[in-house]
Scaffold this active site. Structure first.
Site, PDB file in Angstrom:
ATOM      1  N   GLY A 142      25.764 -10.604  30.965  1.00  0.00           N
ATOM      2  CA  GLY A 142      24.956 -11.660  31.563  1.00  0.00           C
ATOM      3  C   GLY A 142      23.638 -11.894  30.843  1.00  0.00           C
TER       4      GLY A 142
ATOM      5  N   GLY B  44      30.725  -6.674  33.181  1.00  0.00           N
ATOM      6  CA  GLY B  44      31.457  -5.458  33.537  1.00  0.00           C
ATOM      7  C   GLY B  44      32.916  -5.520  33.098  1.00  0.00           C
TER       8      GLY B  44
ATOM      9  CE  LYS C  24      21.904   1.326  36.420  1.00  0.00           C
ATOM     10  NZ  LYS C  24      22.896   1.112  37.472  1.00  0.00           N
TER      11      LYS C  24
ATOM     12  NE  ARG D 104      30.036 -14.843  34.688  1.00  0.00           N
ATOM     13  CZ  ARG D 104      29.568 -13.776  35.307  1.00  0.00           C
ATOM     14  NH1 ARG D 104      29.068 -13.893  36.516  1.00  0.00           N
ATOM     15  NH2 ARG D 104      29.621 -12.606  34.731  1.00  0.00           N
TER      16      ARG D 104
HETATM   17  P1  ADP Z   1      23.957  -7.436  30.060  1.00  0.00           P
HETATM   18  O1  ADP Z   1      23.673  -8.170  31.348  1.00  0.00           O
HETATM   19  O2  ADP Z   1      23.844  -8.321  28.883  1.00  0.00           O
HETATM   20  O3  ADP Z   1      25.226  -6.671  30.116  1.00  0.00           O
HETATM   21  P2  ADP Z   1      22.398  -5.190  30.904  1.00  0.00           P
HETATM   22  O4  ADP Z   1      22.576  -5.672  32.290  1.00  0.00           O
HETATM   23  O5  ADP Z   1      23.039  -3.940  30.493  1.00  0.00           O
HETATM   24  O6  ADP Z   1      22.819  -6.345  29.861  1.00  0.00           O
HETATM   25  O7  ADP Z   1      20.855  -5.015  30.609  1.00  0.00           O
HETATM   26  C1  ADP Z   1      19.947  -6.066  30.630  1.00  0.00           C
HETATM   27  C2  ADP Z   1      18.623  -5.630  31.132  1.00  0.00           C
HETATM   28  O8  ADP Z   1      18.153  -4.515  30.428  1.00  0.00           O
HETATM   29  C3  ADP Z   1      17.584  -6.701  30.975  1.00  0.00           C
HETATM   30  O9  ADP Z   1      17.170  -7.119  32.245  1.00  0.00           O
HETATM   31  C4  ADP Z   1      16.475  -6.021  30.203  1.00  0.00           C
HETATM   32  O10 ADP Z   1      15.202  -6.328  30.682  1.00  0.00           O
HETATM   33  C5  ADP Z   1      16.757  -4.568  30.393  1.00  0.00           C
HETATM   34  N1  ADP Z   1      16.180  -3.774  29.300  1.00  0.00           N
HETATM   35  C6  ADP Z   1      16.629  -3.656  28.038  1.00  0.00           C
HETATM   36  N2  ADP Z   1      15.841  -2.842  27.331  1.00  0.00           N
HETATM   37  C7  ADP Z   1      14.863  -2.426  28.146  1.00  0.00           C
HETATM   38  C8  ADP Z   1      13.743  -1.560  28.008  1.00  0.00           C
HETATM   39  N3  ADP Z   1      13.440  -0.968  26.845  1.00  0.00           N
HETATM   40  N4  ADP Z   1      12.964  -1.365  29.100  1.00  0.00           N
HETATM   41  C9  ADP Z   1      13.234  -1.970  30.264  1.00  0.00           C
HETATM   42  N5  ADP Z   1      14.269  -2.797  30.457  1.00  0.00           N
HETATM   43  C10 ADP Z   1      15.077  -3.020  29.414  1.00  0.00           C
HETATM   44 MG    MG Z   2      23.143  -7.432  33.309  1.00  0.00          MG
END
Ligand code: ADP
Ligand code: MG
Length: 390
Positions: free
Chosen positions: A336, A360, A207, A39
Site C-alpha cells: 500500500g 499482504g 515490520k 485498486r
Molecule cells: P507497504 O504498505 O508498502 O507494504 P509497510 O506497511 O510495510 O509498507 O510500511 C510502510 C510504513 O513504514 C510507512 O508508513 C512508513 O512511514 C513506515 N516506515 C518506513 N521506514 C520507517 C522508519 N525508519 N521509521 C518509521 N517508520 C518507517
Molecule cells: Mg502498509
C-alpha cells in the site's frame, strides 16, 4: 484455474456475474476517497469486459474492518461503499446502482431488482457489515451465489483471506479469475519461477515480521536484498547498534541476528536521523542501492525506505524509484505505502514495471504460501449448464 479471458469468444449476454473486487481504499485525509486509487483502477478492465459482453455485473467488496468498531453510526459513515457507486459511475460513464442491505440481506429481493431493471451495474454494500463474510459461512456464500450465474475474483489483494465472497462462494458457481487477478498471477509466478538474474529484492517498511517469509523463500534464489526502513532498523538492533526511539521489532532480533551471516543481505551505510530516530536511508546508501538496481535483471520492491509520510524522509524511497525507472530490469512493486509513491497518472509506467495491488497477499504469495482465494478458484468444479454456448 479458469480465467475470465478464456470466455472472450463466448456469448455471455443476459448472464449475471458476481464480481469480487477490492475497494478497501483509504480515505484521502480530506474526508474523501482517492479517486485515482490503484485498486479501483485495477478493477476497470474486468468490469468493462463484462459490460461489453452484455453481462449484468454485481460488484462485491469489503471496506475496512467494521466489526472492530462498536458504534453502528460510525461503522456506516466510515465503511459504507455508497460513495463508490458515484465514483464508478463517473469512471464507467454508466449508472451504478447501489444496493443497501443493512436492513436484512434478502437475496430474492436483490435478485428481483437485478432482473427487473435495465441497469447493468450494481454495487452491494460492504460485505463485512454481515458476519457471514469474514466467518466464511457457507450459508451466506450460497445466498450470495444465488444472485448470479457465475463468479469472478478480481481481488488479488484479498485472496489471502478466507472470506465467503472469496473462497466459499466458489463452491456454488462457475468461478473465474478476472483480468487483474490473472495478470497478478502471471507476473508474480514469473519472478518466482524464472526470474532474470540478478534478482534484487528491496525490502523496507514498518515490520520485518511481515517480510520474513519472503526473505526465507528467496534466500537462495535472490542475489541481493537491499534493506531499509524499520526492517533495516531491526537488523541494526541485531548488531547492537544504538537505535534510541527508532522503529524496530524487538521480538525479531534473534532471527535478524541469524540472517546477518548472509552477505547478500545489504544494510544501509548511512541514515537520515531526527531526534534520535532513524527515519530514512542516507544519501550514500541511496547511491549504493541505485548502482545495484541499475544492474538488476529482476527487481521486487515492497516497503518504503523511510518514514515517507514526511517529505524529507521520502528521499531514500524516491531515489530507489528513480533508479528503478532508469533500469531495464523486470520490476514488481507492491504494498500500500510503497505503491502510493507512484502517482500513477503522472508517471508513464514502462511496460517492464508491474504494480501489484497486493500488500499482504503479495507477501504471502512470494513467501510461497498457498492463497486460499486462489486455491478455491483452482478447486472450483462447478460448470455452466449446457445452454452456456447459446
Ligand atoms: P507497504 O504498505 O508498502 O507494504 P509497510 O506497511 O510495510 O509498507 O510500511 C510502510 C510504513 O513504514 C510507512 O508508513 C512508513 O512511514 C513506515 N516506515 C518506513 N521506514 C520507517 C522508519 N525508519 N521509521 C518509521 N517508520 C518507517
Ligand atoms: Mg502498509
Amino acid at each position: 484455474m479458469k480465467y475470465l479471458s478464456s470466455l472472450k469468444q463466448k456469448n455471455l449476454s443476459g448472464k449475471t456475474c458476481l464480481l469480487r473486487v477490492d475497494f478497501n481504499v483509504k480515505n484521502d485525509g480530506n474526508g474523501g476517497i482517492n479517486h485515482d486509487n490503484l485498486r479501483i483502477e485495477a478493477a476497470m478492465p474486468t468490469i468493462k469486459f463484462l459490460i461489453k459482453k452484455g453481462v449484468k455485473v454485481v460488484i462485491l467488496s469489503h471496506r475496512g474492518r467494521p466489526s472492530k468498531v462498536s458504534s453502528l453510526k460510525f461503522q456506516i459513515s466510515r465503511y459504507t461503499l455508497r460513495p463508490f457507486a458515484k465514483i464508478l459511475s463517473k469512471l464507467l460513464k454508466k449508472p451504478v446502482r447501489f444496493m443497501d442491505f443493512r436492513k436484512g440481506f434478502n437475496a430474492s429481493k436483490i435478485r428481483e431488482i437485478i432482473a427487473s431493471t435495465r441497469d447493468s451495474i450494481f454495487l452491494l454494500e460492504n460485505l463485512r457489515f454481515l458476519p457471514g463474510e469474514e466467518k466464511n459461512y457457507v450459508k451466506f456464500a450460497r445466498k450470495l451465489a444465488s444472485l448470479g450465474d457465475f463468479y469472478v475474483n478480481d481481488a488479488f489483494s484479498v485472496s489471502h483471506r478466507e472470506n465467503a465472497s472469496v473462497t466459499a462462494i466458489t463452491k456454488y458457481l462457475p468461478s473465474y479469475a478476472g483480468l487483474a487477478l490473472e495478470s497478478e498471477i502471471m507476473n508474480l509466478s514469473l519472478v518466482m519461477k524464472r526470474p532474470r538474474k540478478p534478482l534484487i529484492i528491496i525490502l523496507g517498511g514498518a515490520k520485518i515480521s511481515d517480510k520474513i517469509g519472503v526473505i526465507k523463500n528467496f534466500l537462495k534464489k535472490a542475489d541481493k536484498f537491499l534493506v531499509g526502513g524499520g526492517v533495516a532498523n531491526t537488523f541494526f538492533a541485531a548488531q547492537n547498534l544504538p537505535l534510541d526511539d527508532s522503529l524496530y521489532e524487538n521480538k525479531m532480533i534473534p532471527l535478524a541476528r541469524q540472517l546477518l551471516k548472509y552477505k547478500k543481505i545489504i544494510l544501509p551505510v548511512d541514515s537520515a536521523v531526527k531526534k534520535g530516530k532513524i527515519l530514512d536511508i542516507g544519501p550514500e546508501t541511496a547511491k549504493k542501492y541505485a548502482a545495484i538496481i541499475k544492474k538488476a535483471g529482476t527487481i521486487i520492491w515492497n516497503g518504503p525506505m523511510g518514514y515517507i509520510e514526511e517529505k524529507q524522509f521520502r528521499k531514500g524511497s524516491e531515489a530507489i524509484l528513480k533508479a528503478i525507472f532508469e533500469s531495464r530490469a523486470f520490476v514488481i512493486i507492491g504494498g500500500g505505502e510503497t505503491t502510493s509513491l507512484l502517482k500513477l497518472k503522472t508517471h508513464n509506467l514502462k511496460h517492464n514495471i508491474f504494480i501489484s495491488t497486493g500488500g499482504g497477499a503479495m507477501l504471502e504469495y512470494l513467501a510461497g504460501k498457498k492463497l486460499p482465494g486462489l486455491a478455491a478458484l483452482n478447486l472450483s468444479r462447478v460448470s455452466f449448464a449446457t445452454d452456456w454456448n447459446n
